[in-house]
Structures are given as structure tokens and as C-alpha cells.
Design a protein around this motif. Structure first.
Motif, short mmCIF file in Angstrom:
data_model
loop_
_atom_site.label_atom_id
_atom_site.label_comp_id
_atom_site.label_asym_id
_atom_site.label_seq_id
_atom_site.Cartn_x
_atom_site.Cartn_y
_atom_site.Cartn_z
N GLU A 1 -1.72 13.77 6.64
CA GLU A 1 -2.50 12.54 6.42
C GLU A 1 -2.64 11.75 7.71
O GLU A 1 -1.69 11.61 8.47
CB GLU A 1 -1.84 11.67 5.36
CG GLU A 1 -1.88 12.26 3.97
CD GLU A 1 -1.30 11.31 2.94
OE1 GLU A 1 -1.97 10.34 2.58
OE2 GLU A 1 -0.16 11.55 2.52
N HIS B 1 6.13 3.51 1.74
CA HIS B 1 6.05 4.89 1.27
C HIS B 1 7.42 5.53 1.39
O HIS B 1 8.23 5.18 2.26
CB HIS B 1 5.00 5.69 2.06
CG HIS B 1 5.34 5.92 3.50
ND1 HIS B 1 5.84 7.10 3.97
CD2 HIS B 1 5.25 5.09 4.59
CE1 HIS B 1 6.04 7.01 5.29
NE2 HIS B 1 5.69 5.81 5.68
N ARG C 1 3.42 3.61 -2.33
CA ARG C 1 2.82 4.92 -2.58
C ARG C 1 3.84 6.02 -2.31
O ARG C 1 4.92 5.76 -1.78
CB ARG C 1 1.59 5.11 -1.70
CG ARG C 1 1.83 4.85 -0.21
CD ARG C 1 0.89 5.65 0.66
NE ARG C 1 1.19 7.08 0.59
CZ ARG C 1 0.37 8.01 1.03
NH1 ARG C 1 -0.77 7.69 1.58
NH2 ARG C 1 0.72 9.29 0.95
N HIS D 1 -1.29 5.91 -4.38
CA HIS D 1 -1.82 7.26 -4.20
C HIS D 1 -2.60 7.73 -5.43
O HIS D 1 -3.38 8.68 -5.33
CB HIS D 1 -0.68 8.25 -3.91
CG HIS D 1 0.44 8.20 -4.90
ND1 HIS D 1 1.41 7.22 -4.86
CD2 HIS D 1 0.73 8.99 -5.96
CE1 HIS D 1 2.27 7.42 -5.85
NE2 HIS D 1 1.87 8.48 -6.53
#
Length: 883
Positions: free
Chosen positions: A171, A30, A164, A136
Motif C-alpha cells: 500500500e 493501524h 484500520r 478499511h
């Protein structure tokens, strides 16, 4: 592939792909747009292919994010032949989910297990890598299935790498999912990459690029191409603090603006559609020569997608859309709406974007599709569609109505602040105090537990089923007899009230209703496939109240599976409460705790304070029954501080029950009696407290009071309320009887009742009471089998303190009990927790490793200590070593 400055990232990828010992077989990259996630993902795919690893997966698309299981279709499209290698049930589940066979969508667990079975079958023919870009944008149901599989790759020759967008601070990261942040390049690597990709760049331009790019590899490669061109004008006009994303989008937008009008139109259709370029099902109409030119200027690239083409970066897609004129966007969306005439979920979004002015036909179509989606677990996804439908409504009254419906669904999906905002927007359109009152009252109830405020909002609202249902909920918590009386009169004045409303009133008001179980079963049998989540929850609430939920677990589980994620979150939280209660009664206390914790997590994330305290009551009940008195008292204290000022008599009654249960486990019968007698007369929950109340009265020599409670129960015909209450009435009558022989007969009659085996903890307590009666009357031979059975049942449920009490009674009969600790006395999970705790890990660290909550770890350790004959954590290592 030569990747500069990413040695650590590449090493991490290779360790996952090679399944190095001690490395989790999954990695989620990420980071910011353009930072190199896609390059790294493709490098990992190349590395895997070189080593003979089969690659499955695909990419998430924004246009498919709201299409359930679109991502799963991508994953399995290349390996459909493997469906024949798995069990017929698994094959049928997946064929229905992917639309190859007709039938209802199975529950999420069945889909997850079937998906893992297929991947395992593929892996039998060789190693498999699941690689997913833009994870995502993968639809939520597919993400849940993938999460299930990610945590279970280890037994098979499987590994997974995902890419992602940046991880948000809000989160939660699931333990054992390896998140790896891809950061900008170090200065030296940035200079190296720029020198290799643009060796002839002048020094001044080089410094500009390094400044603008800030270590972002895509920016380092792309920005030099626009410096000194017309496209650079837009770049120079950006504010000094503009993000790298903005700069890159401006770069790509400049290239798009230089293209021919027809080419831009086709690219715009492709960008809005989200899958024309990457999927042969909707191929692009761009000529090969033009595609080659687009590839040359860096807008598309060849790769391993079905068509062999894709946008070079997700920012190309957003740049194409951002650079289009409003008329061009509307025309493109109108064309796509026509293309997807047979796919309503896609069509309505394009219709909405194509509309330039209010259009009732379009608004009505969006509303119909949104409401249909809400019945399939998409309450949360339906809210923005209804908001858009309201914006396209010519009539303010219609717009307000759609906003009100959106507010209802927002409330259902746990978006309480958004629900309030939609109500305010509706009020601005139609200033009618009667509209939206029920939704406002529901928000006040769920978010703040404001019973009196919610009740006041309903006072001047026309009585209808929706109003009555919410009023019933308020009365259930307040337990005010006058409120029940007013509610009964209001219900009597309603013409043709709904049967479920009548049944709710009859059961929740506390009046004995002999035919309630039959009426409930009929209601479940008549439940339509399109029943709303709220209707199912009402019936599950009744089943819980009547101790009949074990007969109706399927609709409960299906609702949790269907509505979790983007669905009716508030109803899911309530269902977790019901499920935890059901698991508790069934003796599966670990499952009860897991359900309660899952529900509590939802409540905390969505500000559902009312249901959160329901669940805390259940967790306190579990702790008290296990003998974890400190935790039980902590839960009770928390609940009471919240419930007292709000007048929630139900919460206070449940808290008193938990305090009494903890006291009974400790043998503190005086505290138990004081707690229970305080709520015995006015709480509708009292029928389920009779056994505890009578036992505490008998043990504190209040025989007359015990007899009076039993007599009152018989006069009120409590035994007709539910099979479990009937069991309690028989056992309470046995406890209160002075004649021991008569007591034994009553205990045996209780144990002979149907379904007694269904409630192991209640069953064990009655066996214990019968064994104690035999021992007290010097009948050790008759006492031992009862006490032995009770101890075994207590052990299985995890009622450690009660187990010790039964074993003490067994010793008193002259039977030697083996108290030497062995690992056989621990469950597999308890042993795992104990071993980790012995290494010095904290509860939080253990919880992260085992996917448990810290509270669950604490509860496990509390049960482990007495089984190992120790009293503290420090003694764990020696105790385990001696086994």
C-alpha cells in the motif's frame, strides 16, 4: 478512560484533536486485530467530546464495502440540516449521491468538494472531529472522498482520526496523511494490564496468557476467561505459531457455541448483515435481557452508534460466522437475500452464499447484477460475482461464458493475472480455442506489448466488432501498411459493421476523412448513458487523434471519476493519456504532467506496459518542449529499448518526435531533421510533424526538401484532417516560402484561423517565426509585438527555452529585456519547490510534502533555474534571498 501503556498514542491523538501547531489535523491508527485501535479511537472521541468537539463519522462494514457511498451516508446522516447552508449546486450533488434525489451520480471531484463544503459549514458552529473505525471496510468511493477531505482540513476547524487494519507493504501512503502504527504492549504494561483485569489469575495461567497474548491487549483481557473451560480446548489445539487473531477468534467462538440455538441464529444474521446491531434501520430482534447477557460475556458493548450497541470487536463477527455450520450459514444468507430483494447489490451475494448446488436462476441473477455494476464503475467488483455465477451454473458452457466475461472485466480493471486465471478455468470447462481469444490477445497486448503474439491469436478468430477493435489497436502501433490493407479487407467483408468500428478504421488508418469530425460528434451525441467504458475510450481516442478532445472533455472526466478504484482501470489509464495530451495542447503543462503521472502510476501498479510507454512518450514530449533535454532523451531511450524489439512503430515515431522537439528547443536543427525525416513517410503520425519537419529543413538549408514536404501535404489534403493540422500546414507553407512578404501573409493567415488561441504553444511558435521574419527584414517595429506575444505565451505554458529564444530575438530588435529575477516570474508551486529545495531537501522529500512526483519536482526546478538566473541547486538560497 484509563488506557494502560499508551501514553505516546494518546498524546498523538490529543495533539491532533487540539490542532497543535505544526501537527497535521489527521491521524490514521493501524495495527493488528485486538491491539487497541478501537480503544484508542474511543479514548480520542471521549477527549474530543470533553472539549466540546462535535464527533461525526461511523464505521466501515464488510457487507457495505461494495455499496458506493454507504460510508458517506453514515457521515452526513446526523447533519443533513447543514445541506441547506451550502451552495445549491453542492446540496444537489450530495442529495443525488445519497439517494435523496433522482439523477446521475456527479463526478468524484464535485462530490468531494460538496462534502468538504458541508463539513466546513458544520465546523462554523464549532470544532468537528471525523472519527471512523474499520476504515478499511469503508466503500472505495467514500474513501476517495474522505482522502480528498483529509488533505484539506487545515483551513477549517476540522480534524480526523481513523482506525484500520494493518498497513500492507504494497500500500502507498499519501504524503501528509499521518499513519500511526499501534504496536503490542511492552512486557511491563502487558503484565500490568493482566494484573488489573484478572488480579486472581494463578501464576501458571498468567504465564500462559502472557505467552499466548504476545502483548495484544484484547487477548490479555479475553484469554483468561477461557482457560480452564471447554472453550480452552480449541485454544490448546491451535498450532504453536497461530496468530493472535486466530487465538482471539477461537476465544470468541467458544463463547458463541455456549449460546442457545435461536440466539446464535440471530447473532449470525446480525454478523452476516453487518449493520443490524449498529443501525436502527434493521434492528436486532434480541431481547434487552439477552443483550445484557451478551454484553456480560463480552460479545457486544454499548457505545455511540445509533442503536447504542455494537459487537465488542470485529473478531466477534468473524468468530460467529466461523463457528456456524454450513447449513446455518446457507439458511441465514437465504433469509437475508429475501430481506434485500429490493437491493440487488446486497441480495446477490447472499443468494450466492445460500446456494448449495448449481442453480441457473441464481447464477443468471448474479450475472445480471454484476454486469449492471460494471457499467457503474464496478468492473473490478463484478469479477468475483461472475466467478461465483460460473460456479453455480449447471451448464459448463454457461459457466465458461461467465468466466470469460469475468476475465474481460478483470482485464479492464487491471487484474491481468486474474483474467488469465479465469480464462484457464473456462478452458478447463469448455476446451474451445475460439473462446476467450480476444481477451487473451488483449492481455498479451496490454501486459507485454506483444503485438505479434496478439495478432497471431486473432488470426483464426471469427471477425466481429470486438476482434476488429483490438486489431485496429494493433495496427495503430505497428503502422504496417500491409496490416492496414488486410484489416480493410476484413472490415469490408463484415456485414453491417458498427459505425464506431468504421470510424476508427477511417481515422486511424491515416486516410483523410473530411466528415470524420461530424461523425465523431454524432457518435458522442448518440452515446447511451449505459455505454461501456471501452466504447467511450474508443471515441476519446478518435477525438484525440482528430485534435477534438477539447469538445468532449466531459465524458472523459466522468469516465476517469467513475472507473477509478474498482472500475475499468485499463481504460482509466488510457484516458489519463488522452487527458495529458489535451492538457499539453491547451498549454496547461502542469496538468498534463499530473495526468500522465497519474496514468503511469496506475500502469506500474497493474503491469500495463503498453499504456505505460504511451504515457512515457507524453512525459518525454513535455520535457522536450520545456527544454529539459536530458529528461526527454532519457524517456526516449526507455521507450525505444522497449518498442524496437516489439515492432511498435507508433512508439518509435513518438520517441523520434520527442528527440526532434528537444533538438528544436536547443536549436539543433540537424538532429531534428534527421529524427523527423526518418518517420515522415511511413508513420501515420506524420501529419502532426509537418511544421517541425519543415522548420528543421529550412534551418538546415534544405529548402527543396521543405517545399517538397509542403507540396506533398497539400496533395494529400492534410489541412482537412483537423483544425490544428490545418494551422501547421499554413505555417509550414509560410516557412518554406522564399518570398518574405508572401511568408508574412501566410503566417497572418495561419494566425487568423479559428481556434488558434486554443493551442498556445503552436500559436507562440508561429508568432515567433513571424517575428523572426520581420526582424530579419529589418522591421523591428513589426517584429516586437509578435515576439513579445510569443515570449508571453511561452512563459505561460512553461516553455522556458523557447521563451529565452523569443527574448533574444526581442533584444536583437533593440528592445531592452528585464532579466532581473523576481518571484513574479515563478508560479506559486515553483516558488514553493524552490524554497524547499533551498533548505536542502531532496526531490523525493519535496515531492512527499507537496503531493507531487519527484519527476515533477525536477521539472519545476529546471524551469526555476533560468528564471532566477542560476544554473545549480547550490545557488538557490542566495538567489531567493536576493529577490
Amino acid at each position: 478512560m484509563d488506557v494502560i501503556g499508551r501514553a505516546a498514542e494518546l498524546a498523538a491523538l490529543r495533539r491532533v484533536i487540539d490542532r497543535d501547531p505544526g501537527v497535521e489535523p489527521n491521524l490514521v491508527l493501524h495495527g493488528d486485530p485486538g491491539v487497541g485501535k478501537t480503544v484508542l479511537l474511543r479514548a480520542g472521541i471521549e477527549y474530543a467530546i470533553e472539549r466540546g468537539v462535535r464527533v461525526l463519522g461511523g464505521s466501515g462494514y464488510e457487507s457495505e464495502a461494495q455499496l458506493a457511498f454507504a460510508g458517506l451516508h453514515q457521515l452526513f446522516a446526523p447533519v443533513l440540516e447543514y445541506f441547506d447552508r451550502v451552495e445549491p449546486y453542492h446540496r444537489e450533488v450530495l442529495r443525488r449521491v445519497l439517494g435523496f434525489e433522482a439523477g446521475p451520480v456527479p463526478d468524484r471531484l464535485a462530490i468531494s468538494v460538496a462534502s468538504l463544503a458541508v463539513l466546513a459549514a458544520v465546523a462554523e458552529d464549532g470544532p468537528v472531529l471525523v472519527a471512523v473505525e474499520d476504515a478499511h471496510w469503508v466503500d472505495h468511493p467514500t474513501r476517495e472522498v474522505m482522502m480528498f477531505m483529509l488533505l484539506r482540513l487545515r483551513p477549517y476547524d476540522l480534524r480526523a482520526i481513523f482506525a484500520r487494519r494493518p498497513l500492507l507493504s504494497s500500500e502507498r501512503v499519501t504524503p501528509n496523511i499521518h499513519m500511526y502504527e499501534v504496536r503490542p504492549l511492552a512486557d511491563a504494561d502487558a503484565i500490568d494490564l493482566l494484573a488489573r483485569s484478572h488480579p486472581d489469575l494463578p501464576v501458571r495461567a498468567r504465564d500462559q496468557v502472557l505467552h499466548y497474548a504476545a502483548g495484544n491487549p484484547l487477548a490479555l483481557v479475553e484469554l483468561p476467561g477461557v482457560l480452564g473451560t471447554d472453550a480452552a480446548t480449541g485454544l490448546e489445539m491451535l498450532p504453536p505459531g497461530a496468530s493472535t487473531r486466530t487465538k482471539l477468534e477461537s476465544t470468541f467462538a467458544g463463547r458463541v457455541r455456549e449460546l442457545d440455538t435461536d440466539v446464535r441464529r440471530t447473532l449470525l444474521l446480525t454478523a452476516l448483515d453487518g449493520d443490524r446491531l449498529e443501525n436502527r434501520a434493521h434492528p436486532t430482534s434480541l431481547a434487552p435481557s439477552l443483550l445484557a447477557e451478551l454484553e456480560r460475556v463480552g460479545l457486544v458493548t454499548h457505545d455511540s452508534t445509533p442503536s447504542g450497541l455494537r459487537f465488542r470487536h470485529p473478531l466477534v463477527r468473524s468468530a460467529i460466522i466461523a463457528s456456524a455450520a454450513p447449513d446455518e450459514l446457507r439458511a441465514a444468507n437465504a433469509e437475508l437475500a429475501e430481506l434485500y430483494r429490493d437491493t440487488p447489490e446486497r441480495r446477490v451475494w447472499h443468494l450466492a452464499e445460500a446456494a448449495v448446488e448449481a442453480d441457473e436462476a441464481v447464477a443468471a441473477e448474479i450475472e445480471r447484477t454484476a454486469l449492471a455494476a460494471s457499467l457503474r464503475g464496478g468492473s473490478g467488483l463484478a469479477v468475483p460475482a461472475l466467478r461465483r455465477a460460473a460456479a453455480l451454473s449447471p451448464d459448463p458452457a454457461d459457466a465458461a461464458g461467465r468466466l470469460h466475461r469475468g476475465a474481460e472485466l478483470a482485464g479492464e480493471s487491471g487484474q491481468l493475472h486474474l483474467a488469465q486465471k479465469l480464462l484457464d478455468e473456462a478452458r478447463a470447462l469448455l476446451d474451445d480455442p475460439a473462446h476467450g481469444v480476444v481477451t487473451r490477445a488483449r492481455i498479451a497486448l496490454l501486459r507485454d506489448g506483444d503485438l505479434s503474439g496478439a495478432r497471431r491469436l486473432l488470426e483464426h478468430t471469427p471477425v466481429a466488432d470486438r476482434v476488429l477493435h483490438l486489431w485496429l489497436t494493433i495496427a495503430t502501433y505497428t503502422q504496417d501498411p500491409d496490416e492496414w490493407d488486410r484489416l480493410g479487407k476484413a472490415l469490408a467483408a463484415v456485414e453491417n459493421p458498427d459505425e464506431s468500428t468504421l470510424l476508427l478504421y477511417d481515422v486511424l488508418s491515416g486516410a483523410p476523412v473530411a466528415d470524420a469530425p461530424r461523425r465523431l460528434r454524432v457518435a458522442f451525441d448518440l452515446l447511451p448513458a449505459t455505454a461501456s467504458p471501452g466504447r467511450i475510450v474508443d471515441l476519446c481516442r478518435l477525438a484525440t487523434w482528430l485534435d477534438l478532445l477539447h469538445e468532449h472533455r466531459t465524458p472523459l472526466r466522468e469516465l476517469i471519476d467513475r472507473e477509478s478504484g474498482g472500475g475499468a482501470v485499463t481504460h482509466v489509464a488510457a484516458c489519463h493519456w488522452f487527458a495529458a495530451h489535451d492538457h499539453f495542447l491547451a498549454g496547461d503543462w502542469d496538468a498534463a504532467e499530473s495526468s500522465a503521472e497519474a496514468g503511469l502510476d496506475l500502469c506500474v501498479r497493474h503491469d500495463l506496459e503498453l499504456i505505460a510507454h504511451d504515457l512515457r512518450c507524453t512525459l518525454g514530449w513535455l520535457a522536450a518542449s520545456r527544454g529539459d533535454v536530458d529528461s526527454a532523451r532519457e524517456y526516449s531511450s526507455t521507450v525505444e529499448r522497449w518498442a524496437e524489439p516489439r515492432g511498435s512503430a507508433l512508439h518509435l515515431a513518438l520517441s523520434a518526435r520527442n528527440t526532434a522537439a528537444a533538438a528544436l528547443a536547443e536549436g539543433d536543427y540537424e538532429t531534428a531533421y534527421v529524427s523527423l525525416s526518418a518517420i515522415a513517410d511511413h508513420a501515420s503520425y506524420a501529419p502532426w510533424l509537418l511544421f517541425d519537419l519543415v522548420e528543421s529543413a529550412v534551418r538546415t538549408r534544405r529548402s527543396a526538401a521543405a517545399a517538397a514536404y509542403v507540396e506533398a501535404a497539400e496533395l494529400a489534403r492534410l489541412a482537412d484532417r483537423s483544425p490544428r493540422v490545418r494551422l501547421h500546414v499554413f505555417a509550414a507553407k509560410a516557412l518554406s516560402t522564399a518570398d518574405d512578404d508572401m511568408a508574412v501573409g501566410l503566417f497572418r493567415a495561419a494566425l487568423a484561423l479559428p481556434l488558434v488561441e486554443q493551442w498556445p504553444f503552436d500559436h507562440a511558435r508561429i508568432r515567433l517565426a513571424l517575428g523572426e521574419t520581420h526582424r530579419r527584414n529589418h522591421r523591428p517595429g513589426e517584429a516586437r509585438p509578435e515576439l513579445r506575444r510569443a515570449a508571453d505565451l511561452f512563459r505561460r505554458t512553461g516553455a522556458t527555452t523557447w521563451q529565452r529564444r523569443a527574448e533574444q530575438e526581442l533584444r536583437a530588435t533593440g528592445l531592452a529585456i528585464n532579466t532581473e529575477p523576481t518571484t513574479d516570474t515563478l508560479t506559486a508551486q515553483q516558488l514553493e519547490v524552490a524554497n524547499l529545495a533551498a533548505t536542502g531537501l531532496t526531490n523525493k522529500e519535496i515531492a512527499e510534502r507537496l503531493f507531487l512526483s519527484p519527476r515533477t519536482v525536477s521539472a519545476h526546478l529546471y524551469r526555476v533555474f533560468p528564471k532566477l538566473g542560476i544554473t545549480s541547486r547550490s545557488a538557490l538560497r542566495d538567489a531567493l534571498a536576493s529577490l
